[in-house]
Design an enzyme around this catalytic site. Structure first.
Site, mmCIF file in Angstrom:
data_model
loop_
_atom_site.group_PDB
_atom_site.id
_atom_site.type_symbol
_atom_site.label_atom_id
_atom_site.label_comp_id
_atom_site.label_asym_id
_atom_site.label_seq_id
_atom_site.Cartn_x
_atom_site.Cartn_y
_atom_site.Cartn_z
ATOM 1 N N LYS A 49 0.848 -1.207 0.000
ATOM 2 C CA LYS A 49 0.000 0.000 0.000
ATOM 3 C C LYS A 49 0.877 1.249 0.000
ATOM 4 O O LYS A 49 0.585 2.235 -0.692
ATOM 5 C CB LYS A 49 -0.922 -0.007 1.226
ATOM 6 C CG LYS A 49 -2.039 -1.035 1.108
ATOM 7 C CD LYS A 49 -2.766 -1.302 2.416
ATOM 8 C CE LYS A 49 -3.727 -2.472 2.232
ATOM 9 N NZ LYS A 49 -4.376 -2.915 3.467
ATOM 10 N N GLN A 109 -4.794 -1.401 9.605
ATOM 11 C CA GLN A 109 -4.560 -2.741 9.058
ATOM 12 C C GLN A 109 -4.991 -3.803 10.074
ATOM 13 O O GLN A 109 -4.506 -3.807 11.207
ATOM 14 C CB GLN A 109 -3.071 -2.898 8.702
ATOM 15 C CG GLN A 109 -2.734 -4.220 8.042
ATOM 16 C CD GLN A 109 -3.315 -4.354 6.634
ATOM 17 O OE1 GLN A 109 -3.278 -3.424 5.838
ATOM 18 N NE2 GLN A 109 -3.869 -5.516 6.336
ATOM 19 N N ASP A 163 -11.502 2.354 4.323
ATOM 20 C CA ASP A 163 -11.850 0.943 4.140
ATOM 21 C C ASP A 163 -13.361 0.704 4.132
ATOM 22 O O ASP A 163 -13.807 -0.414 3.873
ATOM 23 C CB ASP A 163 -11.231 0.107 5.276
ATOM 24 C CG ASP A 163 -9.954 -0.585 4.832
ATOM 25 O OD1 ASP A 163 -9.798 -0.831 3.624
ATOM 26 O OD2 ASP A 163 -9.116 -0.885 5.702
#
Ligand code: NAP
Length: 280
Positions: free
Chosen positions: A49, A93, A116
């Site tokens: 990422k 994460q 997200d």
């Protein structure tokens, strides 16, 4: 023989298009990524990422923590990032270290920075058929892949196997919003094969290597493999017995090179869209 859905190519096209848009902006999108875990796969995902966001010219900042990180410190960081004008998108994460409460952290992220799409407000908007601030990345990537190959969804019978909050449930909601008829299967589902055999589209997100065998697939069906199993020799495989299923299916995604690249492309796209929204 199935047509192979090339997620790498579609993702590359999305990223090229994004790069040309970002190059024209004076300010650059800011993405904050929090890694509070010693999970090897999570470290790899965060590195990739970081690489992609730097290539796009984003201002990305990775916050890496060892096991001594406390819930209180993480909460404080989320509050700071929520207030920081240069941070447009926040990603935590998962999974976090076991002593941390991930759900509490996710719910503290400002929904307008929730890249997200995991915040209950964003999940709720999608379940109401409304546009969220950001769609969950993997489900968004899957719908884009299907559309890129002109695979229509309205009226199609789809089974989603796996009901996690990050893949199974949100992809089932998105597909239902696209007028597909969706069955959501999981580990307690009885006689999975009798369901998959009837389906126009199979989306498997379980992490069970080779769960989907050729005799579970209707001839010409579309098979989307979300699963990733990492083997000791470093190779990856999906939920689908690819070599055999490709003889029966109409379309199939490979692992790697199918859904994975689309997840990261969606993340980059979400970051840009949140940035635009906050700078209107
Ligand atoms: P998860 O939270 O572990 O959920 C797995 C789901 O699969 C659960 O709902 C479970 O059912 C179901 N399941 C497990 N074994 C099954 C079986 N034998 N038959 C039917 N259903 C079964 O996993 P996740 O986070 O959703 O991830 C799923 C997979 O996708 C993993 O391999 C992950 O690495 C991969 N993934 C890939 C991407 C990508 O970009 N390609 C992104 C995210 C995740 P229960 O609910 O009954 O336990």
């Amino acid at each position: 023989m199935a047509k192979i859905i090339d997620g790498k190519k579609i993702a590359r096209d999305i990223l090229l298009d994004l790069k040309s848009k970002v190059d024209k902006c004076d300010k650059k999108p800011g993405l904050a990524v929090i890694l509070a875990s010693d999970d090897d796969s999570s470290k790899l995902y965060v590195e990739s990422k970081e690489k992609k966001s730097l290539a796009l010219g984003y201002k990305s900042c990775i916050y890496r923590f060892d096991k001594s990180i406390t819930q209180g410190k993480l909460i404080q960081l989320i509050h700071e990032l929520n207030a920081d004008k240069g941070t447009n998108a926040i990603l935590v994460q998962l999974p976090l270290y076991k002593h941390l409460d991930a759900q509490q952290i996710l719910e503290l992220i400002d929904p307008r920075k929730d890249v997200d799409g995991f915040h209950p407000i964003n999940v709720g908007k999608v379940s109401c058929g409304l546009k969220p601030y950001a769609y969950c990345c993997t489900p968004k990537g899957i719908v884009k892949l299907l559309k890129a190959y002109n695979i229509s969804l309205a009226g199609k019978n789809v089974v989603v196997i796996g009901r996690s909050n990050i893949v199974g449930k949100p992809v089932a909601m998105l597909l239902s919003n696209e007028n597909a008829t969706v069955t959501l299967a999981h580990s307690k589902t009885k006689n999975l094969k009798s369901i998959t055999k009837e389906m126009d589209i199979i989306i498997s997100a379980t992490g069970q290597s080779k769960l989907i065998k050729a005799d579970m697939v209707k001839k010409g069906a579309v098979v989307i493999d979300v699963g990733i199993t990492r083997h000791y020799n470093g190779t990856l495989s999906g939920d689908v017995d690819f070599e055999k299923v490709k003889e029966v299916a109409g379309y199939i995604t490979p692992v790697p090179g199918g859904v994975g690249p689309m997840t990261i492309a969606s993340l980059m796209e979400n970051t840009y869209e949140l940035f635009l929204e906050q700078n209107k």
